[in-house]
Every structure is written in structure tokens, then in C-alpha cells.
Scaffold this active site. Structure first.
Site, PDB file in Angstrom:
ATOM      1  N   VAL A 135      40.957 -33.434  -2.534  1.00  9.90           N
ATOM      2  CA  VAL A 135      40.294 -33.208  -3.350  1.00  9.90           C
ATOM      3  C   VAL A 135      38.803 -32.350  -2.832  1.00  9.90           C
ATOM      4  O   VAL A 135      38.475 -31.705  -4.198  1.00  9.90           O
ATOM      5  CB  VAL A 135      39.321 -34.165  -3.161  1.00  9.90           C
ATOM      6  N   ASP A 267      21.755 -25.837   2.186  1.00 10.21           N
ATOM      7  CA  ASP A 267      23.347 -25.925   2.187  1.00 10.21           C
ATOM      8  C   ASP A 267      22.916 -26.401   0.158  1.00 10.21           C
ATOM      9  O   ASP A 267      24.167 -26.727   0.080  1.00 10.21           O
ATOM     10  CB  ASP A 267      23.768 -25.464   2.183  1.00 10.21           C
ATOM     11  N   LYS A 269      23.217 -26.933  -3.454  1.00 13.34           N
ATOM     12  CA  LYS A 269      23.871 -26.757  -4.319  1.00 13.34           C
ATOM     13  C   LYS A 269      24.652 -27.640  -5.502  1.00 13.34           C
ATOM     14  O   LYS A 269      25.465 -28.111  -4.981  1.00 13.34           O
ATOM     15  CB  LYS A 269      24.815 -25.340  -3.833  1.00 13.34           C
ATOM     16  N   ASN A 272      27.951 -29.179  -3.997  1.00 12.98           N
ATOM     17  CA  ASN A 272      27.628 -29.985  -2.647  1.00 12.98           C
ATOM     18  C   ASN A 272      26.925 -31.101  -3.024  1.00 12.98           C
ATOM     19  O   ASN A 272      25.953 -31.991  -2.025  1.00 12.98           O
ATOM     20  CB  ASN A 272      26.838 -29.272  -1.588  1.00 12.98           C
ATOM     21  N   ASP A 285      27.735 -32.663   2.006  1.00 11.96           N
ATOM     22  CA  ASP A 285      28.293 -31.343   2.964  1.00 11.96           C
ATOM     23  C   ASP A 285      27.095 -31.185   4.156  1.00 11.96           C
ATOM     24  O   ASP A 285      26.086 -30.142   3.983  1.00 11.96           O
ATOM     25  CB  ASP A 285      28.682 -30.720   2.315  1.00 11.96           C
ATOM     26  N   THR A 304      24.165 -20.506   0.737  1.00 16.63           N
ATOM     27  CA  THR A 304      24.674 -19.732   0.009  1.00 16.63           C
ATOM     28  C   THR A 304      23.964 -18.488  -1.012  1.00 16.63           C
ATOM     29  O   THR A 304      22.546 -18.930  -0.847  1.00 16.63           O
ATOM     30  CB  THR A 304      25.061 -20.539  -0.854  1.00 16.63           C
TER      31      THR A 304
END
Length: 468
Positions: A135, A267, A269, A272, A285, A304
């Protein structure tokens, strides 16, 4: 002369024969190399999981980490961006060498130890889980949908033989040790596991188990089957302010809780953020997360690029304020369809983030403009959410005036959008580039040094809250 020397040497060798024979009788023959190698659970050797607030030290110091594309996420890269990472990655599961790692041991519970009781704690390994589908894929591993194999007691009665998992569906994140060590990311992987064991929140994916073999690390988390936020944003194009407000409020709630625990995610975004079957979002994450004291700063360049705060790009040192910037970028993308700063060239993208003024979409309400301006302040000390009040200042913003935060955090506010989910094992909301991948087994080399991941094993308490 030569003849005398040869005779002496022969006599000496003859006298050594009885001694050599005695030594050889004490030797034992090891098992045949044709048998599958045994992977060991290291918790018995290195002790229980660490409770320190700081990530365990390793012989490798993590370098400055920059994620140049949007592929570092729990559920894989976004379909709009072609991954540019040169890091090779092969399928992660080696059943032949790792199916033996499922021992049972007796570990005394601290409270029961005082009463003279012993609680049997079930240990888990790869052989306890059946792989169903891929996945996702991140920077260091793959994520599989798995089902925990049933045991003699899975009714959750607390006797230690089972844990009442119900349908037994989980997400298994698998990371290769050799890759983690080679990239000097040992501390990041250990910090992710340590942080997940400390966090319980209605909008954060929960860790159920962690374990390791000689070659790989495993994190077993609740399987959230609504797909990731980016998947739905990409399908819809943009979200209405009402829809974006609901998701942002749940994310703000989760991040506020992290900050109160001294944790910065770093992180944030859409890739996530997962969505459950009811339409609630779940933060996931924690591969770049870090525990930072209130008065401390981190100097690592990580995240990122599209979502990285200016102070990170400028190497000024950052703290929890960087997360509020990322939430501002995330909100802007939900309302407009793309981040406010974009460029194909990474250096020019960084320059835009540092120097350019944010251009707000004119069709948004004045309250949305106000919130975006507050979150996207380039000076962190002026950013909404900075200071001792933190997330409370964001929660009290007028754009959130319709949000009842107590009901929200009790999951009593019903989402207006529910993903199309046909069942608990449904993976229709995950990109087919992953779900159609074959479940190939692949061996991984064993790192020469085994001290990097001590205390990695974790089993959640039987009282762990269910995501259903």
C-alpha cells in the site's frame, strides 16, 4: 645439516599429534548452512526499550537530511511528481529467512511484579503476519497491508495470549537495516519508534508492535483504509473551506498534542495524512520527527522542500514553529490545489520560499486569508502558533469559530465527506501503482554490526485504544 633439521621437525610434529587430537574431540559441528538462517529478537540481549527523551545514540551521526521529492511518506509518492531519488529499493519481505522470529517469553509487569505475579508477554515476528498487499513505499521501506494470524486467544481478555485485534488488519512498515545504516539514518529510525510508543491521540495513527530481525526493522500500525489526504485532494482538485477547515482542525489538534509532548513532526504534507473510513484524518509517518525541548532548536535540514519553513532552509535552527508553517502550506494546497511556492529547480524553489511574498487566492474568505497570513509568516517568532500558547492561538482564530474543539477531539463531529470504502480490507483508496505490485520475497544482507537497534521491540498494552 639438512637431514638433521628434517628429523628434528618430524619428531616435533609427532609429539603435537596427541595434543591436536584432544582439541579436535571438543569441537562441535555447526548446523548445515542449507538450513534457513535464524533471525533473533535482540530485546532479550540488549534490555527493554529505552525511555529516554532523546533518540538513542549510535556510532553514526546523522547528516543533514534533505528530501528533494515528495516520495518520503507513509503511503508512497504522489502521482503528480516523478520520484527522483537514486536510492534503489527492492521488495522488503524475506519469508524464508525471517519466518522463525516469533518467540514467547515471560516478562514481569512492574505492578504485578510487586504482587508476585508474572504476565506473559507475547513476542511477535514476521511469521505472525500474512501479507495481503503493498500500500505504499517510502524512502527506506515499503508498507504492506497485513493480517495478524490468529492465536489461541485473540479475545482481548488481558491474559497475554491475545490482544483482541478483531479483524487483525494492520499496516506493516518494513525497513532494511543495511540501507538505514548506509544512509546514516539509524537515529531517525529509532526516534520514530520511540516517539510512536509515547503518543496516543484520536488523529494520530497508533503503533501496535515493533520488532526486528537480523536484516530488517518492522513497525506494525493500525491500517487506515480511507487512503491518504493527497489521494482525495488530487481527485477533487480543491477542497471547500468547510471541508478544509475540518481536516485542518483535526491536524492542528494532533500537532498541538505532539508539541505539548515535546515532539516536532517536521514532514507535514498531504501524503503523510491518512483518512479513515469515517472521513477523519490520521497523522502518520514520524520518520523525521524529533523530540526538542522548549528552548532548544534543531539544525538539521529535513522535510519535503515545498513544505519546509524558511528557517530550515536558511539553517537558522528550528523548533515547533516549523510545523505551523507546514500546516499553512498544507492548508493553502487544500484550498488552491497546489502549494504557494513551486518550481522545477530545487534551488529556485528554496529562494522563492525564503524571499517571495505569498499570493493568496482572491476567492477565499477574509478569515482564510488572515489564517494563512498568520501561519505563513517567514519570521518564526511572528508566526501564528509561536510562543508559549502554541496551538491554542491557532484554535482560537476566527476561521475556526464554528469548530467545537472538545467535540472534535472526542470524534463527535461528523465529517461531511466519507471515502468510498467497501470493507475493512479495502485498498481502493490507495494508488494502484502500489496495490498491484507483486508480493515478492527478497533477502537482505545482515549488517556486520548489530548494536544499532537495541531495545527496538515494543508490544502495545492490551488496553490500547482501537481505531474503529
Amino acid at each position: 645439516m639438512v637431514s638433521s633439521s628434517s628429523s628434528s621437525s618430524a619428531s616435533q610434529n609427532k609429539s603435537l599429534h596427541p595434543l591436536l587430537a584432544t582439541k579436535l574431540t571438543k569441537l562441535t559441528i555447526p548446523p548445515s548452512s542449507s538450513s534457513p538462517p535464524q533471525d533473533f529478537e535482540f530485546n532479550d540481549v540488549f534490555g527493554p526499550p529505552t525511555t529516554s527523551n532523546d533518540p538513542p545514540s549510535s556510532s553514526f551521526s546523522p547528516p543533514l537530511l534533505v528530501i528533494h521529492n515528495r516520495s518520503h511518506s507513509f503511503v508512497g509518492p504522489s502521482p503528480r511528481f516523478t520520484p527522483t531519488s537514486s536510492l534503489p529499493f527492492t521488495p522488503e519481505f524475506d519469508s524464508q529467512s525471517e519466518d522463525e522470529n516469533d518467540a514467547v517469553s515471560e516478562t514481569p509487569n512492574r505492578k504485578d511484579e510487586e504482587l508476585g505475579k508474572t504476565e506473559v508477554v507475547r513476542k511477535f515476528g514476521p511469521s505472525d503476519f500474512e501479507m495481503l498487499r503493498v500500500v505504499g513505499k517510502g524512502a527506506f521501506g515499503k508498507v504492506f497491508q497485513v493480517r495478524k494470524k490468529s492465536t489461541d486467544d485473540d479475545d482481548g481478555d488481558g491474559d497475554g495470549d491475545g490482544d483482541g485485534d478483531g479483524d487483525g488488519l494492520f499496516a506493516m512498515k518494513v525497513m532494511r537495516k543495511d540501507t538505514v545504516i548506509k544512509k546514516n539514518h539509524v537515529d531517525y529510525m529509532k526516534a520514530e519508534r520511540d516517539i510512536l510508543t509515547k503518543i496516543v491521540h484520536p488523529f494520530i495513527v497508533q503503533l501496535r508492535y515493533s520488532f526486528q530481525t537480523n536484516t530488517k526493522l518492522y513497525l506494525i500500525m493500525d491500517f487506515i483504509n480511507g487512503g491518504h489526504l493527497f489521494f482525495h485532494l488530487y481527485r477533487q482538485g480543491i477542497f471547500s473551506e468547510d471541508q478544509a477547515r475540518f481536516y485542518t482542525a483535526e491536524i492542528v489538534s494532533a500537532v498541538s498534542h505532539l508539541h505539548k509532548c515535546g515532539i516536532v513532526h517536521r514532514d507535514l504534507k498531504p501524503e503523510n495524512v491518512l483518512m479513515d473510513a469515517d472521513g477523519h484524518v490520521m497523522l502518520t509517518d514520524f520518520g523525521l520527527a524529533k523530540e526538542i525541548d522548549e528552548d532548544s532548536r534543531s539544525n538539521s535540514m529535513c522535510g519535503t522542500t515545498e513544505y519546509m519553513a524558511p528557517e530550515i532552509l536558511l539553517s537558522k535552527g528550528h523548533n515547533k514553529d516549523a510545523d505551523w508553517w507546514s500546516i499553512g502550506i498544507l492548508l493553502y494546497e487544500m484550498l488552491s490545489g497546489q502549494p504557494p511556492f513551486t518550481h522545477a529547480n530545487r534551488k529556485k524553489l528554496q529562494e522563492r520560499i525564503i524571499k517571495e511574498k505569498v499570493k493568496l487566492p482572491p476567492y477565499l474568505t477574509t478569515e482564510a486569508h488572515s489564517l494563512l497570513k498568520g501561519l505563513l509568516q517567514k519570521e518564526p517568532s511572528q508566526r501564528l502558533g509561536s510562543g508559549p500558547s502554541g496551538g491554542d492561538n491557532i484554535k482560537s482564530h476566527k476561521w475556526f469559530r464554528t469548530i467545537n474543539w472538545k467535540k472534535l477531539e472526542a470524534r463527535e463531529l461528523l465529517p461531511k465527506f466519507k471515502p468510498d470504502v467497501s470493507g475493512k480490507d479495502c485498498t481502493a483508496n490507495f494508488d494502484r501503482c502500489w496495490t498491484t505490485m507483486p508480493l515478492d520475497d527478497s533477502p537482505a544482507p545482515t549488517p556486520t554490526a548489530g548494536e544499532h537497534f537495541q531495545g527496538y521491540t515494543y508490544v502495545a498494552p492490551n488496553t490500547w485504544p482501537s481505531s474503529t
